[in-house]
Write a protein that holds these residues in place. Structure first.
Motif, PDB file in Angstrom:
ATOM      1  N   ASP A 283       7.385  40.893  21.964  1.00 15.44           N
ATOM      2  CA  ASP A 283       7.426  40.227  21.950  1.00 15.44           C
ATOM      3  C   ASP A 283       7.452  39.577  23.616  1.00 15.44           C
ATOM      4  N   PHE A 284       6.895  38.370  23.317  1.00 16.72           N
ATOM      5  CA  PHE A 284       6.247  37.768  24.466  1.00 16.72           C
ATOM      6  C   PHE A 284       7.750  36.457  25.071  1.00 16.72           C
ATOM      7  N   LYS A 285       8.114  36.058  25.890  1.00 12.31           N
ATOM      8  CA  LYS A 285       9.776  35.035  25.707  1.00 12.31           C
ATOM      9  C   LYS A 285       9.751  35.002  27.151  1.00 12.31           C
ATOM     10  N   LEU A 286       9.690  33.034  27.195  1.00 10.91           N
ATOM     11  CA  LEU A 286      10.542  32.885  28.686  1.00 10.91           C
ATOM     12  C   LEU A 286      12.120  31.884  28.667  1.00 10.91           C
ATOM     13  N   ALA A 287      12.533  32.479  29.400  1.00 14.65           N
ATOM     14  CA  ALA A 287      13.821  32.740  29.488  1.00 14.65           C
ATOM     15  C   ALA A 287      14.547  31.610  30.713  1.00 14.65           C
ATOM     16  N   LEU A 288      15.735  31.029  30.637  1.00 13.59           N
ATOM     17  CA  LEU A 288      16.271  30.379  31.585  1.00 13.59           C
ATOM     18  C   LEU A 288      17.186  30.731  31.679  1.00 13.59           C
ATOM     19  N   ARG A 289      17.564  31.694  33.175  1.00 15.11           N
ATOM     20  CA  ARG A 289      19.431  31.529  33.423  1.00 15.11           C
ATOM     21  C   ARG A 289      20.280  30.143  34.502  1.00 15.11           C
ATOM     22  N   TRP A 290      21.296  30.360  34.294  1.00  7.74           N
ATOM     23  CA  TRP A 290      21.731  29.819  35.175  1.00  7.74           C
ATOM     24  C   TRP A 290      23.181  30.113  35.359  1.00  7.74           C
ATOM     25  N   SER A 291      23.099  30.296  36.592  1.00  6.86           N
ATOM     26  CA  SER A 291      24.534  30.972  37.692  1.00  6.86           C
ATOM     27  C   SER A 291      25.457  29.829  37.399  1.00  6.86           C
ATOM     28  N   LEU A 292      26.484  30.302  37.296  1.00  7.91           N
ATOM     29  CA  LEU A 292      28.054  29.937  36.553  1.00  7.91           C
ATOM     30  C   LEU A 292      28.737  29.862  38.565  1.00  7.91           C
ATOM     31  N   SER A 293      28.311  30.761  38.999  1.00  5.47           N
ATOM     32  CA  SER A 293      28.941  30.803  40.362  1.00  5.47           C
ATOM     33  C   SER A 293      28.151  31.436  41.521  1.00  5.47           C
ATOM     34  N   PRO A 294      27.127  30.282  41.665  1.00  2.00           N
ATOM     35  CA  PRO A 294      25.670  30.452  42.388  1.00  2.00           C
ATOM     36  C   PRO A 294      26.684  30.737  44.229  1.00  2.00           C
ATOM     37  N   SER A 295      25.263  31.319  44.492  1.00  2.00           N
ATOM     38  CA  SER A 295      26.027  31.892  46.078  1.00  2.00           C
ATOM     39  C   SER A 295      24.793  32.453  46.415  1.00  2.00           C
ATOM     40  N   GLU A 296      24.228  31.911  47.777  1.00  2.00           N
ATOM     41  CA  GLU A 296      23.351  31.603  49.223  1.00  2.00           C
ATOM     42  C   GLU A 296      23.079  34.137  48.570  1.00  2.00           C
ATOM     43  N   PRO A 297      22.262  33.505  48.720  1.00  2.00           N
ATOM     44  CA  PRO A 297      21.032  35.439  48.549  1.00  2.00           C
ATOM     45  C   PRO A 297      21.254  36.130  49.868  1.00  2.00           C
ATOM     46  N   PHE A 298      21.031  35.260  51.158  1.00  2.00           N
ATOM     47  CA  PHE A 298      21.212  35.256  52.148  1.00  2.00           C
ATOM     48  C   PHE A 298      22.282  34.103  53.337  1.00  2.00           C
ATOM     49  N   ALA A 299      22.729  34.761  54.147  1.00  2.00           N
ATOM     50  CA  ALA A 299      23.539  34.333  54.550  1.00  2.00           C
ATOM     51  C   ALA A 299      23.328  34.256  56.465  1.00  2.00           C
ATOM     52  N   VAL A 300      22.635  33.102  56.779  1.00  2.00           N
ATOM     53  CA  VAL A 300      21.659  33.768  57.699  1.00  2.00           C
ATOM     54  C   VAL A 300      22.650  33.105  59.004  1.00  2.00           C
ATOM     55  N   ALA A 301      23.247  33.665  59.841  1.00  2.00           N
ATOM     56  CA  ALA A 301      24.104  33.288  61.132  1.00  2.00           C
ATOM     57  C   ALA A 301      23.255  32.292  62.016  1.00  2.00           C
ATOM     58  N   ALA A 302      23.619  31.074  62.419  1.00  2.00           N
ATOM     59  CA  ALA A 302      22.909  29.876  62.791  1.00  2.00           C
ATOM     60  C   ALA A 302      22.927  31.309  64.336  1.00  2.00           C
ATOM     61  N   PRO A 303      21.659  30.171  65.341  1.00  2.00           N
ATOM     62  CA  PRO A 303      21.564  30.742  66.381  1.00  2.00           C
ATOM     63  C   PRO A 303      23.025  30.532  67.508  1.00  2.00           C
ATOM     64  N   ALA A 304      23.183  31.116  68.263  1.00  2.00           N
ATOM     65  CA  ALA A 304      24.078  31.167  69.304  1.00  2.00           C
ATOM     66  C   ALA A 304      23.770  31.305  70.794  1.00  2.00           C
ATOM     67  N   TYR A 305      23.929  29.954  71.420  1.00  2.00           N
ATOM     68  CA  TYR A 305      23.685  30.479  72.640  1.00  2.00           C
ATOM     69  C   TYR A 305      24.420  30.933  73.945  1.00  2.00           C
ATOM     70  N   ALA A 306      24.082  31.453  74.279  1.00  2.00           N
ATOM     71  CA  ALA A 306      24.820  32.060  75.512  1.00  2.00           C
ATOM     72  C   ALA A 306      25.434  31.397  76.653  1.00  2.00           C
ATOM     73  N   PRO A 307      26.224  30.732  77.152  1.00  2.00           N
ATOM     74  CA  PRO A 307      27.414  29.838  78.267  1.00  2.00           C
ATOM     75  C   PRO A 307      26.013  30.879  79.408  1.00  2.00           C
ATOM     76  N   PRO A 308      26.119  29.149  79.885  1.00  2.00           N
ATOM     77  CA  PRO A 308      25.256  29.309  81.468  1.00  2.00           C
ATOM     78  C   PRO A 308      25.940  30.007  82.280  1.00  2.00           C
ATOM     79  N   PRO A 309      25.490  30.781  82.856  1.00  2.00           N
ATOM     80  CA  PRO A 309      26.596  31.584  84.047  1.00  2.00           C
ATOM     81  C   PRO A 309      26.442  29.892  85.037  1.00  2.00           C
ATOM     82  N   PRO A 310      28.349  31.069  85.684  1.00  2.00           N
ATOM     83  CA  PRO A 310      28.340  29.881  87.151  1.00  2.00           C
ATOM     84  C   PRO A 310      27.876  29.085  87.985  1.00  2.00           C
TER      85      PRO A 310
END
Length: 285
Positions: free
Chosen positions: A239-266
């Motif tokens: 058999d050769f087939k085409l399938a479509l899948r719909w997620s009922l509880s989607p989630s991000e495959p990657f969670a990328v942290a936002a860039p963090a900035y170091a506070p300036p020295p006093p």
């Protein structure tokens, strides 16, 4: 001499005060955190369409004698479609349950028994129900190759069956017959993640559908001198087939942290310089 010393001290003080101010105006250094991989998971629905390429391993009948030779046992391709639901445990393992209707495929058989031969014609179809497990083998540019296996049952039906003797023209018929058979399948394919909750896949499947059987064949005049159903044993399909899948509880495959900035020295603000006038010059007598 006094004015030169005063200017020098004032210049050093100005540079000392200005240096921290310039440093404070520079942009703070930027620190990036590494991406954190999060396993995906949740329920999904699926729909499948495709076409089959079938094969019959053996054509037999209780009425066959050693003199009978099977010359042809061919099955046409046919379309199929199905639905299912499943669960994605993580980014490499998922399972689902599927049910599909496999449309009628024309069967043509031919045997010979020395001085004569018989042509067989009929239509075969199936309802196929499988429980499947898949291994997703990693994702590159949203494409995920996968392999899998499934087991279940197939309700195999033969209809419109007739047997024509090529020498005498006599024709026999069989009623529609269905039977449940154990079935199993192997899968391989590629899945493309279109969005977070929608995936398309193109797959190959090898499926073993078990056996098919007609009822006892009866002549056009209602007579039957022998018990002679026909069995189609070991029916398989590529058999050769085409399938479509719909997620009922989607989630991000990657969670990328936002860039963090170091506070300036006093900023360092030195105390203002304290000017001490030079001691008065002592005049000699």
């Amino acid at each position: 001499m006094k004015s030169i010393k005063t200017s020098l001290i004032a210049g050093i003080a100005a540079v000392t005060v200005a240096a921290p101010a310039v440093a404070a105006d520079l942009p703070p250094p930027m620190i990036y955190k590494a991406p954190v991989v999060v396993d995906t998971g949740g329920w999904y629905l699926r729909g499948d369409i495709g076409f089959s390429n079938q094969k019959v391993e053996e054509l037999t009948s209780p009425a066959y004698t050693p003199a009978v030779t099977v010359l042809k046992k061919e099955v046409d391709s046919a379309a199929f479609g199905g639905i299912g639901f499943g669960y994605q445990f993580n980014n490499w393992f998922r399972v689902d349950v599927t049910g599909e209707y496999r449309g009628g495929a024309a069967f043509r058989g031919l045997d010979s028994y020395g001085a004569g031969s018989n042509d067989y014609w009929g239509t075969k179809s199936e309802w196929l129900f499988l429980g499947n497990a898949y291994l997703d083998l990693g994702t590159w540019w949203c494409v995920t190759p996968f392999i899998g296996a499934g087991i279940g049952y197939s309700r195999n039906t033969i209809s419109n069956w007739r047997d024509i003797n090529n020498q005498t023209g006599a024709t026999a018929y069989a009623d529609t017959n269905s039977q449940w058979e154990f079935a199993w399948a192997l899968h391989a394919g590629l899945a493309y993640k279109v969005t977070n909750n929608f995936t398309a896949e193109f797959a190959y499947r090898y499926v073993n559908l078990g056996d098919f059987a007609t009822t006892d064949m009866i002549g056009f005049n209602g007579a039957n001198a022998a018990y002679n159903p026909i069995y189609l044993n070991g029916v398989t399909s590529h058999d050769f087939k085409l399938a479509l899948r719909w997620s009922l509880s989607p989630s991000e495959p990657f969670a990328v942290a936002a860039p963090a900035y170091a506070p300036p020295p006093p900023a360092y603000n030195p105390p203002p310089p304290v000017y001490s006038p030079p001691p008065p010059l002592m005049r000699k007598g």
